[in-house]
Design a protein around this motif. Structure first.
Motif, PDB file in Angstrom:
ATOM      1  N   PRO A 218       0.709  -1.315  -0.018  1.00 27.92           N
ATOM      2  CA  PRO A 218      -0.022   0.004  -0.240  1.00 27.92           C
ATOM      3  C   PRO A 218       0.775   1.240   0.083  1.00 27.92           C
ATOM      4  N   VAL A 219       2.096   1.199  -0.448  1.00 32.96           N
ATOM      5  CA  VAL A 219       2.789   2.161  -0.418  1.00 32.96           C
ATOM      6  C   VAL A 219       3.169   2.838  -1.810  1.00 32.96           C
ATOM      7  N   MET A 220       2.791   4.172  -2.075  1.00 33.78           N
ATOM      8  CA  MET A 220       2.970   4.755  -3.548  1.00 33.78           C
ATOM      9  C   MET A 220       3.870   5.894  -3.175  1.00 33.78           C
ATOM     10  N   VAL A 221       4.201   6.605  -4.371  1.00 35.19           N
ATOM     11  CA  VAL A 221       4.849   7.682  -4.402  1.00 35.19           C
ATOM     12  C   VAL A 221       3.808   9.002  -5.013  1.00 35.19           C
TER      13      VAL A 221
ATOM     14  N   ALA B 249      -4.243   3.130   1.783  1.00 40.17           N
ATOM     15  CA  ALA B 249      -2.829   3.054   1.090  1.00 40.17           C
ATOM     16  C   ALA B 249      -2.127   4.358   1.754  1.00 40.17           C
ATOM     17  N   VAL B 250      -0.866   4.833   1.473  1.00 44.17           N
ATOM     18  CA  VAL B 250      -0.357   5.921   1.603  1.00 44.17           C
ATOM     19  C   VAL B 250       0.674   6.349   0.410  1.00 44.17           C
ATOM     20  N   SER B 251       0.737   7.725   0.522  1.00 44.30           N
ATOM     21  CA  SER B 251       1.759   8.264  -0.437  1.00 44.30           C
ATOM     22  C   SER B 251       2.884   8.992   0.031  1.00 44.30           C
TER      23      SER B 251
ATOM     24  N   ILE C 178       3.130   4.034  -8.780  1.00 45.56           N
ATOM     25  CA  ILE C 178       3.656   5.264  -8.898  1.00 45.56           C
ATOM     26  C   ILE C 178       2.633   6.367  -9.470  1.00 45.56           C
ATOM     27  N   VAL C 179       2.587   7.409  -8.807  1.00 49.08           N
ATOM     28  CA  VAL C 179       1.715   8.507  -9.273  1.00 49.08           C
ATOM     29  C   VAL C 179       2.636   9.324 -10.061  1.00 49.08           C
ATOM     30  N   THR C 180       2.224   9.692 -11.325  1.00 42.02           N
ATOM     31  CA  THR C 180       2.907  10.541 -12.070  1.00 42.02           C
ATOM     32  C   THR C 180       2.860  12.056 -11.704  1.00 42.02           C
TER      33      THR C 180
ATOM     34  N   ASN D 107      15.158  11.446   1.218  1.00 38.20           N
ATOM     35  CA  ASN D 107      15.510  10.011   0.963  1.00 38.20           C
ATOM     36  C   ASN D 107      14.851   9.195   0.018  1.00 38.20           C
ATOM     37  N   PRO D 108      15.467   9.107  -0.934  1.00 34.05           N
ATOM     38  CA  PRO D 108      14.379   8.491  -1.923  1.00 34.05           C
ATOM     39  C   PRO D 108      13.854   6.999  -1.680  1.00 34.05           C
ATOM     40  N   GLN D 109      14.700   6.581  -0.627  1.00 28.39           N
ATOM     41  CA  GLN D 109      14.556   5.220  -0.306  1.00 28.39           C
ATOM     42  C   GLN D 109      13.411   5.148   0.673  1.00 28.39           C
ATOM     43  N   THR D 110      12.694   6.247   1.151  1.00 32.89           N
ATOM     44  CA  THR D 110      11.750   6.289   2.190  1.00 32.89           C
ATOM     45  C   THR D 110      10.581   5.265   2.053  1.00 32.89           C
TER      46      THR D 110
END
Ligand code: FMN
Length: 311
Positions: free
Chosen positions: A21-24, A266-268, A47-49, A276-279
């Protein structure tokens, strides 16, 4: 010794199946290719554009971002290549990743532009879902669509008629009652809500006596807005039935957990990507660990499970 069963992180958002449930969040991850050297993109839930408009946009005058206490202000102004170039130049990379691609869209002038965009995207099988950004604060408009329940109802209903793809509606925290708008989006047929976009803000350089942003005002994001966002997720969760994708200042597992417990399915992750791009991947691992420790087998045992008092 029997190994404990790994919790199941999968979740369904409308007709969209996510393995976790983890998106950007839109606008904080470009079109994903920008981040391919820093994170294993295939591990993301989705991925959300960056938001796309019909025509290309250059965006607002610089400076477009500045730091604030516990957050940042931005006034990017929806800089994007427009739908044609997005499909030609950005989508091929996204398609190859094999994870759900959620395309965020907005109108520059009239709501009809949403219809043009939805129709185009509806025909592309690799577009897993469409996110209606009716809450961008950086377009010099007097009022956002998502600041009016009737406008929200009309816009989302029109989009709903044009696609069976999962339709997510992204709302603004700059409203008196988030539940009123959330209910309008739900009754118009939205499959899910994304809560929240940035909170309106301004920052001033007192030495020069000028605004710090070229656009004067912008949108506040990061940990500074987290309590506002968590409250809105909680309020909406108690009134609506469709899933909520929570965001606003998620920096780590603990902050993501706040959103799940408040009611997010879910979360973004947004601003944290710049630090930190790895978050997002750390949150996926942290979530799994938390669920294991709390004996939870699936996310329904976490979402909305806020207790009434300390025990
Ligand atoms: C630099 C920047 C650009 C953004 N651009 C968009 C955008 O194009 N579309 C959109 O829906 N939200 C956009 N947002 C809002 C984020 O997607 C998110 O809703 C918000 O920042 C709150 O999450 P956060 O505190 O984790 O960043 C942007 C945010 C930032 C910081």
């Amino acid at each position: 010794m029997v190994k404990p069963k790994q919790p199941n992180l999968s979740v369904k958002i409308g007709n969209l199946d996510l393995k976790n449930p983890v998106m950007v969040a839109s606008g904080t991850f470009g079109y994903a290719q920008e981040f391919e050297d820093f994170i294993d993109l295939r591990k993301l839930g989705a991925i959300v554009t960056k938001t796309i408009t019909v025509k290309a946009r250059q965006g607002n005058l610089p400076p477009r971002t500045c730091e604030t206490p516990a957050g940042m202000l931005n006034s990017i102004g929806l800089e994007n290549p427009g739908i044609d170039r997005f499909i030609r130049e950005k989508l091929p990379f996204l398609k190859k990743l094999g994870i759900p691609v959620i395309v965020s869209i907005a109108a520059e002038e009239t709501p009809d532009e949403f219809a043009i965009l939805v129709k185009r995207l509806d025909r592309i099988p690799e577009v897993s879902a469409i996110e209606l950004n009716i809450s961008c604060p950086n377009l010099q408009k007097n009022k956002l669509i998502s600041q009016d329940a009737a406008d929200t109802l009309e816009l989302v209903s029109a989009a709903r008629k044009l696609t069976e793809k999962c339709l997510i509606t992204k709302l603004s925290p700059n409203v008196a009652s988030i539940t009123e708008i959330a209910l309008a989006a739900q009754s118009a047929g939205a499959d899910a809500l994304a809560l929240v976009n940035t909170l309106g803000g301004m920052s001033i350089d007192v030495h020069k006596r000028i605004p710090k942003l070229g656009n004067w005002v912008g949108g506040l994001s990061g940990p500074a807005i987290r309590p506002v966002a968590v409250k809105m997720v909680w309020e909406a969760y108690n009134k609506i039935q469709i899933p909520i994708i929570g965001m606003g200042g998620i920096m780590d597992t603990e902050s993501a957990l706040e959103f799940f417990i408040a009611g997010a399915a879910a979360v973004s992750v947004g601003t944290a990507n710049f630090i930190n791009p790895q978050t997002s991947l750390e949150i996926i691992a942290g979530l799994q660990q938390y669920m294991l420790e709390h004996n939870m087998q699936n996310l329904s045992q976490l979402t909305g499970r806020l207790k009434a008092c300390q025990d």
